[in-house]
Design a protein around this motif. Structure first.
Motif, PDB file in Angstrom:
ATOM      1  N   GLN A  96       0.832  -1.207   0.000  1.00  0.00           N
ATOM      2  CA  GLN A  96       0.000   0.000   0.000  1.00  0.00           C
ATOM      3  C   GLN A  96       0.863   1.252   0.000  1.00  0.00           C
ATOM      4  N   GLU A  99       2.309   1.675  -3.474  1.00  0.00           N
ATOM      5  CA  GLU A  99       1.271   2.080  -4.416  1.00  0.00           C
ATOM      6  C   GLU A  99       0.920   3.551  -4.236  1.00  0.00           C
ATOM      7  N   GLN A 100       0.789   3.981  -2.982  1.00  0.00           N
ATOM      8  CA  GLN A 100       0.496   5.388  -2.699  1.00  0.00           C
ATOM      9  C   GLN A 100       1.637   6.290  -3.178  1.00  0.00           C
ATOM     10  N   ARG A 103       1.576   6.962  -7.012  1.00  0.00           N
ATOM     11  CA  ARG A 103       0.380   7.617  -7.626  1.00  0.00           C
ATOM     12  C   ARG A 103       0.660   9.036  -7.956  1.00  0.00           C
TER      13      ARG A 103
END
Length: 103
Positions: A96, A99-100, A103
């Motif tokens: 996570q 992924e953050q 972005r």
């Protein structure tokens, strides 16, 4: 294989190895020794990848790249378990986070 199954199986195997270490050395390895064993195997992963890519002399090894990668994953499970780290939660949090970040 689910991560929880990996943890359970890794713990059983590590317990069996502790018994062998007691017979051989009179005591089981410490977590620090386990970490050093992991680093040794991780180094071998690097050499095997380099050899496979042609940037390191291909020597005869008794272990294949896939075996050493799997052994490294096993060691990571052992080290996480010894330090009360939930592998599933740790991996989920890491993924996570990445992924953050991307972005």
């Amino acid at each position: 294989m689910e991560i929880n199954e990996l943890t359970t199986r890794a713990r059983k195997i590590r317990t069996a190895y502790h018994e062998l270490e007691i017979k051989q050395d009179g005591r089981p390895w410490t977590t620090e020794q386990d970490a050093l064993a992991f680093l040794t195997d991780a180094g071998l992963v690097g050499r095997l990848v380099m050899a496979q890519q042609g940037s390191w002399p291909a020597a005869q090894s008794e272990f294949s790249l896939d075996y050493k990668i799997a052994e490294s994953i096993w060691w990571l499970s052992v080290l996480a378990d010894a330090n009360d780290i939930d592998m599933t939660a740790a991996l989920e949090n890491f993924l996570q986070s990445r992924e953050q970040h991307l972005r």
